[in-house]
Design a protein around this motif. Sequence first.
Motif, PDB file in Angstrom:
ATOM      1  N   TYR A   1       0.771  23.392  30.410  1.00  0.00           N
ATOM      2  CA  TYR A   1       1.918  24.273  30.631  1.00  0.00           C
ATOM      3  C   TYR A   1       1.634  25.724  30.257  1.00  0.00           C
ATOM      4  O   TYR A   1       2.186  26.644  30.854  1.00  0.00           O
TER       5      TYR A   1
ATOM      6  N   TYR B   1      14.996  16.979  33.784  1.00  0.00           N
ATOM      7  CA  TYR B   1      14.655  18.092  34.657  1.00  0.00           C
ATOM      8  C   TYR B   1      15.692  19.196  34.456  1.00  0.00           C
ATOM      9  O   TYR B   1      16.524  19.478  35.317  1.00  0.00           O
TER      10      TYR B   1
ATOM     11  N   ASP C   1       6.390  29.391  36.751  1.00  0.00           N
ATOM     12  CA  ASP C   1       6.142  27.987  37.099  1.00  0.00           C
ATOM     13  C   ASP C   1       7.443  27.174  37.040  1.00  0.00           C
ATOM     14  O   ASP C   1       7.687  26.322  37.905  1.00  0.00           O
ATOM     15  N   LEU C   2       8.259  27.423  36.019  1.00  0.00           N
ATOM     16  CA  LEU C   2       9.551  26.729  35.921  1.00  0.00           C
ATOM     17  C   LEU C   2      10.439  27.075  37.116  1.00  0.00           C
ATOM     18  O   LEU C   2      11.045  26.187  37.726  1.00  0.00           O
TER      19      LEU C   2
ATOM     20  N   ASP D   1       9.507  28.107  40.048  1.00  0.00           N
ATOM     21  CA  ASP D   1       8.932  27.498  41.245  1.00  0.00           C
ATOM     22  C   ASP D   1       9.263  26.010  41.327  1.00  0.00           C
ATOM     23  O   ASP D   1       9.516  25.476  42.417  1.00  0.00           O
ATOM     24  N   SER D   2       9.266  25.327  40.187  1.00  0.00           N
ATOM     25  CA  SER D   2       9.541  23.885  40.208  1.00  0.00           C
ATOM     26  C   SER D   2      11.006  23.593  40.537  1.00  0.00           C
ATOM     27  O   SER D   2      11.316  22.534  41.081  1.00  0.00           O
ATOM     28  N   PHE D   3      11.904  24.509  40.214  1.00  0.00           N
ATOM     29  CA  PHE D   3      13.329  24.298  40.492  1.00  0.00           C
ATOM     30  C   PHE D   3      13.759  24.876  41.841  1.00  0.00           C
ATOM     31  O   PHE D   3      14.792  24.477  42.382  1.00  0.00           O
TER      32      PHE D   3
ATOM     33  N   TYR E   1      15.115  22.856  44.903  1.00  0.00           N
ATOM     34  CA  TYR E   1      15.326  21.484  44.467  1.00  0.00           C
ATOM     35  C   TYR E   1      16.543  21.382  43.551  1.00  0.00           C
ATOM     36  O   TYR E   1      17.421  20.564  43.762  1.00  0.00           O
TER      37      TYR E   1
ATOM     38  N   TYR F   1      17.259  26.665  38.598  1.00  0.00           N
ATOM     39  CA  TYR F   1      16.509  27.860  38.985  1.00  0.00           C
ATOM     40  C   TYR F   1      17.256  29.111  38.540  1.00  0.00           C
ATOM     41  O   TYR F   1      16.669  30.009  37.930  1.00  0.00           O
TER      42      TYR F   1
END
Length: 161
Positions: A63, A81, A110-111, A113-115, A118, A123
Amino acid sequence: MKRFTAFILAALMTLSLAACGGSGSSSSAAKEVDPAALADEMLEAISPQGEMLEVTGDVAANYYDLGEDVAAYKIYISTMYIGEEVAVLQVADSGSADAVKAACEKRIQDLKDSFDGYLPDEYAAVDANATVLSNGNIVAMVTGTADGVAAAKEVFEKAFQ
């Protein structure tokens, strides 16, 4: 002769008081802060919505960039999540602080981008609330609710007073 002796004594007292005052202000600027204890206090301050897990070793390195720039750290991530995270990193030397801050900014990206696409609420929370803090050889990243992040920032600032 008495006046001369009194003058010398007064001058010595004044100099000794000035010397004490100077050393006190420099020691407060270089206050030692335990990164693990600070991370625990900041975690409590964000009042996480879900369970948080401390990550170490290879998982933490996955991470954050925990190379030679980081001397010690404590990182908590959400097991759900949810965009909640606390990381407190102690830099190896003052020249490493910018690199460690950049690693924290990358983690925030990165966080996001992951949300993105989705979990739009998570986000938005990370985008609005994620913060990188630094003081001396300590760099911290915190994200969560607006109130939680504000409380964690207060804990961080109070640790250096």
